[in-house]
Enzyme design. Sequence first.
Site, PDB file in Angstrom:
ATOM      1  CB  SER A 178      -0.944   0.006   1.206  1.00  0.00           C
ATOM      2  OG  SER A 178      -0.214  -0.075   2.420  1.00  0.00           O
ATOM      3  CG  HIS A 206      -4.068  -1.187  -2.004  1.00  0.00           C
ATOM      4  ND1 HIS A 206      -4.585   0.089  -1.904  1.00  0.00           N
ATOM      5  CD2 HIS A 206      -3.683  -1.537  -0.745  1.00  0.00           C
ATOM      6  CE1 HIS A 206      -4.511   0.490  -0.648  1.00  0.00           C
ATOM      7  NE2 HIS A 206      -3.965  -0.468   0.073  1.00  0.00           N
ATOM      8  CE  LYS A 237      -7.475   0.103   0.716  1.00  0.00           C
ATOM      9  NZ  LYS A 237      -8.253  -0.333   1.879  1.00  0.00           N
TER      10      LYS A 237
END
Length: 386
Positions: A178, A206, A237
């Site tokens: 990240s 992610h 996300k």
Amino acid sequence: MLLDRLQADLATLNEQALRRVRRTLDTPCGPHATVDGREILAFCSNDYLGLAGHPQLVCALAAGAQRWGAGSGASHLVSGHYRVHDELEARLAAFVGMDSALYLSTGYMANLGVLPALLGRGDAVFADRLNHASLVDGALLSRASLRRYPHGDVEALTRLLETSDAPCKAIVTDSVFSMDGDLAPLTELLALAERHDCWLIVDDAHGFGVLGPQGRGALAAAGLASWRLIYIGTLGKAAGLAGAFVAGQRDVLAWLLQKMRTYIFTTGAPPALAQALLASLELIEHGDERRARLNALIEQFRAELRLTRWRLLPSATAIQPVQVGDNAETLALAQALWDEGLWVPAIRPPTVPQGSARLRVSLTAAHGAEDVRRLTAALKRLEQTL
């Protein structure tokens, strides 16, 4: 006195340029926002596909509240599990190519719960040194021995595994790191898990929605499948909403349902949110154009940003870190960008190692080429003048 000590510690954070500051948005999540009362161009959200403010998700969430009400009322194993939760879990499992899935309120809760459910005293966790804090905390809560290997170092991990006689072992890694944006060597990690009889737990916070065919994630991108794989995906996300899920082999998930404390002992997420997430999955699956736009912006950013004093770290993902090094200089750079109407967060220890403070540039499909051009021009100019 206790308060005196706390106040002194806060003063030390200020002196070391480590004090965090919270900003307040007055507009929905998006690149062009009103923050603390001023117009700003933001490069700091994880909304990689630009779905957080998508009208279809707004409507789906409202329709879900009309159908299911505002809250779940209880934990999943009491009376807080709804038909739409079942539908979402089945859809998530199929989407990432797994037998089964459990839906949780946050990614932190997922990572905090998996390891203590699978391992205990006398067992061993082998973790990449740059794993997210939630994976570190989950390993510590498991009471297993925690062995951290240098970032991405498969040879070092191999040596650790070869000397371990723990009865139950797990390799744990982020897929996309990240704060660095680089990818874990998942193919090599699975080969080690097979060779040494380990679980391989992958946090794809992610990568889900962005990597792989139709955004099915890092495992799909690498073409990996195994009953040893436990997949954790985050839904706050690229999915644009909130929550997370754990997916894997059917019996593994049945065990987690019985033993994962962060699933058992918390109120279930609102069913309205589950309905909105079903709509998000449709947008992700048919979102190749968004992913192509994001990848074009990543290529543009890297091509345009040529630095001499600071360092653009190697990354092919939406996370583009600009390493400055010094905490105070990084804060000054972030402030200078803010003064120009550009919001890029300064990341400092303990989030990253000492001496590696950086800006974390996050690109999304909702940005435009001119947005990226404005940021790269400002960074190049400030490198010469700051």
